[in-house]
Enzyme design. Structure first.
Site, PDB file in Angstrom:
ATOM      1  CG  ASP A 137      -2.079  -0.985   1.081  1.00 11.27           C
ATOM      2  OD1 ASP A 137      -2.347  -1.399  -0.063  1.00 11.27           O
ATOM      3  OD2 ASP A 137      -2.696  -1.335   2.101  1.00 11.27           O
ATOM      4  CG  ASP A 139      -0.328   3.275   3.986  1.00 11.55           C
ATOM      5  OD1 ASP A 139       0.512   2.356   3.878  1.00 11.55           O
ATOM      6  OD2 ASP A 139      -1.493   3.070   4.363  1.00 11.55           O
ATOM      7  CE1 TYR A 358      -4.305   1.747   0.757  1.00 10.04           C
ATOM      8  CE2 TYR A 358      -3.406   3.870   1.417  1.00 10.04           C
ATOM      9  CZ  TYR A 358      -3.566   2.515   1.636  1.00 10.04           C
ATOM     10  OH  TYR A 358      -2.983   1.919   2.731  1.00 10.04           O
ATOM     11  NE  ARG A 360      -5.945   1.282   6.298  1.00 10.40           N
ATOM     12  CZ  ARG A 360      -6.112   0.129   5.674  1.00 10.40           C
ATOM     13  NH1 ARG A 360      -5.572  -0.049   4.475  1.00 10.40           N
ATOM     14  NH2 ARG A 360      -6.805  -0.856   6.213  1.00 10.40           N
ATOM     15  CG  HIS A 404      -1.750   9.491  -0.593  1.00 10.30           C
ATOM     16  ND1 HIS A 404      -1.997   8.868   0.607  1.00 10.30           N
ATOM     17  CD2 HIS A 404      -0.544   9.042  -1.002  1.00 10.30           C
ATOM     18  CE1 HIS A 404      -0.981   8.086   0.921  1.00 10.30           C
ATOM     19  NE2 HIS A 404      -0.087   8.173  -0.044  1.00 10.30           N
TER      20      HIS A 404
END
Length: 898
Positions: A137, A139, A358, A360, A404
């Site tokens: 992911d 992050d 995504y 988050r 993001h």
């Protein structure tokens, strides 16, 4: 950390960008990273040489979950093998701190025991691959998983490529593989710093609570601060003193009008030139009597146009807040469902594809491509009037990661209605909410006409407001939540006389601050900068699991345990429990991630003052005892409130001299008495005892040296709960015991609960033959095994109960499985289908069905698993359920007698 080296070979197709050398931390931070990479020992030269020799097979791509692997594999083709790590593969040791503070907080990472087989499989695949892509992911957590994977697999930098994408679609995945790079060590260090900080508090403060408050308690750096928010609110509510006040409301209409729809209400705001206040009924009635005979005239009319602008697309915190408000969904459930939508749903039979970006994220940025697409959709579907002249842009917080995007649909052509049949009930509702919020965010404002009216009545001044929606704008897609009633005012102008239709004086009381709901608690956490959006759901779940707070009627209540622990921590660790300090530490972690701050410096800032506070608390913190008015039933001493794994109870203040306990508000358990039977193992007397439910059983008086226990039959004789056999457990080697379950006898390991191995038996208690299968669980990677259920055989995960995955028996195994004995017939239980239940599901409106849970009977939606709505049965419904249970038990007893 493996030695740095430049790439020896050009990347495969799609590897347009060569990775740069991974950025290292400061000297002390580098030491921590390097030692952590090695785990318990440095990698040997032979291993390094082996790992550095690239294979000739397809490139290996590693992601976290099998579902994500399946989605990505569809886009990459045969040149790549996509495998899943099942989340984190390394962690700090369980039973010790695992950090060498004197050596720059060097961590001792270990491969998670459950992931040893996974690492072995990935190592074999990596050995055959020329390049390994780490596509975890995008992050800090994903970056850390990628870094741990590199070291667990002994991969040098020249064979590793870091790939990130924010949506699982063919375009996004293919584009990401043209922009590969190194692992971002700043983000890794930020994640490590958070882990280390939490480790200090959890492993050093929790034992202190065990000694001073109660066993098995725990403290958390962020969770304890979140608990404090709820405890502080609880104290405000308990300290609140309610005050009485009165309002006076006039119902008026234009002079001479008899039309019901031209009446409207106005509230008295001023009296005799001052703000109106009435504390008693006498004061209110005195003013009302004066105003009842006064003439009412319009003193002022102001009309203005008000724009109601659309809200930004979702980020993690606002998604959880709105899901709690609109869908009554917990943060944990919301994030789980969003993860499913992100990882991929098969909407057209061609394989899974991600429906949302995504989830988050704290960014509100939207790509130019997505903005163009949504503006075209709005124009086509709703018309030019709903498209703003320029795209709407939204500013995120200062710490938002602008690389993001906000949470949005990946393909607007996949409308909620189009994919509804492919989604579960929860998936559809959440996807519909995300889709509509994103579309509405790029629409024009709604337009209201707001009219403010001031009415003069003798010495009194009344005010009224009317609000009329002139243009719906974004509200056509995203309706406002809550009660929306626009008051309509009749045509009136200044100096118009009004007729008084009614004049009421009503009693009211001031209200305490409201308890936090899930939505308002998340909002408070975000406002105070406590945790990060991706951590809100686990924070809220953790403080409930620890029994520090309770969630009742959609509100959070602080428990006595939560209040006691918070008071102790605030007194002795004021800095750790300080909201501003916790928010400051979050800022520091963000600065580590962006290379603005040194990890070691941030850890030092926290660690050394914390150690000083710990030393002081060891001597200054007193043993916590909450006095009560209860008297010990054994020795007559005062009883105090204590805390155990199941909650609060009363214990004698003279412990350990007197060990008497009893439930709060309940009766003490009956004293143990001699049964007249001897223990077959040690020959000591067996005692008749009562469990927490008041049920009697026999246990050895030699406990805890001898732990034999028995059920009691009608004649008071011991009935063995299990019978040991000569059969040995194939997992741990301990004897297997014959036990009785809901579906009849089975063999269970005597090493339970550490070993949970069970074996099916026939009617004579002999083990049934097993069927060997070589299929792993797609959810957690553990082997599947043949299980017997009430509907026949199926394949169940051996990771149960942590993983509850189950699949049908494959066709090639059906003949072999059919040779096994069928499962014993289970008790039929009550017939709930014939019950007439008038209650409906709050989530979908469907009929409800009685079900049995650990805490008794409840109502569950009959549309499960598409809808997972539940509720407590009403008193009338519960009476019907209990009657059906009694009838079933009577029928079963009669059948047994026959």
């Amino acid at each position: 950390m493996p030695p740095k080296s430049s790439p020896k070979s050009a990347p495969k197709s799609g590897d347009a960008a060569k990775p740069k050398a991974a950025k290292t931390a400061t000297p002390r931070a580098k030491t921590a990273s390097a030692k952590g990479a090695a785990g318990k020992g440095s990698r040997t030269k032979a291993a390094s040489a082996s790992a550095g020799t690239p294979g000739t097979g397809p490139s290996l791509v590693i992601v976290e979950s099998p579902k994500k692997a399946k989605s990505i594999n569809k886009f990459l083709g045969s040149s790549y093998i996509v495998k899943a790590s099942m989340g984190h593969v390394r962690d700090l040791p369980k039973r010790k701190l695992g950090l060498d503070v004197a050596n720059g907080y060097a961590p001792s990472y270990e491969v998670v025991p459950a992931k040893k087989d996974t690492i072995g499989d990935l190592k074999r695949d990596a050995a055959r691959a020329d390049v390994v892509y780490l596509a975890t992911d995008p992050d800090r957590e994903g970056e850390a998983i990628a870094w741990h994977l590199q070291h667990a697999l002994d991969l040098p930098d020249d064979r590793v490529r870091r790939v990130t994408f924010h949506e699982i679609t063919e375009r996004a995945v293919r584009e990401a593989f043209t922009k590969v790079g190194p692992i971002n060590m700043d983000m890794v260090n930020a994640q490590q710093a958070r882990r280390f900080l939490d480790r200090f508090v959890g492993y050093q403060l929790s034992p202190l609570l065990w000694k001073k408050v109660a066993r098995n308690l725990s403290a958390g750096r962020v969770q304890s601060v979140a608990t404090r928010l709820i405890v502080d609110r609880e104290r405000e509510i308990r300290a609140f003193v309610q005050e009485e006040f009165w309002k006076i409301t006039a119902t008026v209409s234009p002079a001479g009008s008899a039309k019901e729809d031209e009446r409207f209400e106005a509230l008295l705001t001023e009296y005799e030139g001052k703000k109106f206040e009435a504390k008693t009924e006498a004061d209110a009635h005195k003013v009302r009597d004066v105003l009842a005979s006064a003439p009412y005239v319009v003193a002022k009319v102001e009309e203005a146009e008000k724009l109601d602008r659309p809200e930004a697309p979702f980020k993690t915190s606002t998604l959880q807040q709105q899901a709690a408000i609109r869908l009554r969904s917990s943060g944990k459930k919301t994030m789980r469902t969003a993860q499913e939508l992100y990882e991929g749903i098969d909407v057209d039979g061609s394989g899974p594809t991600g429906l949302i970006t995504y989830m988050r994220t704290d960014s509100l940025r939207v790509s130019d491509e997505a903005v163009t697409s949504v503006r075209d959709l709005i124009k086509d579907r709703y018309g030019d009037r709903y498209v703003p002249a320029k795209p709407n842009r939204y500013a995120a917080g200062k710490n938002a990661q602008e690389a993001h995007e906000a949470i949005r649909p990946t393909d607007l052509a996949l409308s909620p209605e189009r994919v509804r049949e492919r989604l579960s009930h929860d998936q559809f509702r959440l996807y519909q909410m995300i889709y509509n919020r994103f579309v509405a965010s790029q629409m024009t404002p709604a337009v209201f006409t707001v009219t403010d009216v001031v009415i003069q009545a003798g010495p009194g001044l009344f005010k009224a407001q009317g609000k009329i929606l002139r243009f719906d704008g974004h509200r056509r897609v995203w309706a406002a939540s809550g009660k929306q009633e626009d008051a309509l005012l009749p045509p009136i102008k200044v100096a118009d006389p009004l007729d008084l239709q009614n004049l009421d004086a009503t009693q009211h009381f001031t209200q305490p601050p409201p308890r936090y709901s899930e939505a308002t608690l998340i909002k408070a956490l975000e406002k105070e900068n406590i945790g990060r959006p991706s951590t809100y759901a686990p924070i809220i779940q953790t403080i409930q699991d620890r029994k520090y707070v309770e969630h009742k009627d959609r509100r959070f209540f602080a428990t006595e345990l939560g209040m006691v622990v918070t008071d102790v921590l605030v007194k002795h660790f004021p800095k750790i429990l300080d909201l501003k300090f916790t928010g400051h530490m979050e800022d520091e972690l963000d600065d580590i991630a962006t290379a603005k701050e040194d990890m070691i410096k941030v850890l030092d800032e926290f660690y050394y003052p914390f150690q000083d506070a710990l030393k002081a608390a060891e001597t200054q913190m007193e043993r916590v005892q909450i006095a009560t008015d209860e008297i010990c039933h054994v020795c007559g001493a005062p009883m105090v409130m204590k805390f155990g794994r199941t909650g609060e109870f009363l214990g004698c203040s003279k412990y350990p001299d007197c060990k008497a306990t009893r439930p709060i508000g309940g009766q003490p358990r009956a004293e143990a008495v001699d049964s007249g039977h001897a223990c077959p193992k040690c020959a000591k007397p067996l005692l008749i005892r009562e469990n927490k439910k008041g049920e009697k059983f026999l246990s050895c008086s030699g406990y805890p040296e001898c732990k034999e226990s028995f059920d009691i039959d009608d004649q008071g004789n011991p009935v063995p709960k299990l019978t040991e056999t000569d059969q040995k457990c194939e997992k741990c080697g301990k004897p297997m015991a014959l036990r009785n379950g809901r579906r009849g006898p089975f063999l269970g390991c005597t090493g339970y609960p550490k070993c949970r191995n069970i074996v099916a038996v026939d009617a004579e208690g002999k083990p049934l033959p097993t069927v060997k299968i070589d299929i792993n669980c797609e959810k957690c990677g553990k082997p599947l095994a043949v299980r017997q259920g009430k509907r026949g055989a199926f394949l169940g995960c051996t990771g149960y109960p942590k993983c509850r995955n189950a699949v049908p028996v494959p066709d090639e195994l059906k003949d072999e499985v059919a040779k096994l004995a069928p499962p014993p017939a289970a008790a039929k239980g009550p017939d709930f289908k014939s019950l007439e239940i008038d209650e409906t599901c709050d989530d979908c409106g469907g009929p409800m069905t009685p079900r049995k849970g650990r805490r008794g009977y409840f109502l569950g939606c009959s549309k499960y698993p598409k809808c997972k709505g539940t509720k407590e049965p009403s008193a009338e419904t519960l009476e019907k359920i209990n009657a059906a249970v009694v009838q079933a038990e009577s029928a079963e007893a009669a059948a047994a007698a026959d």
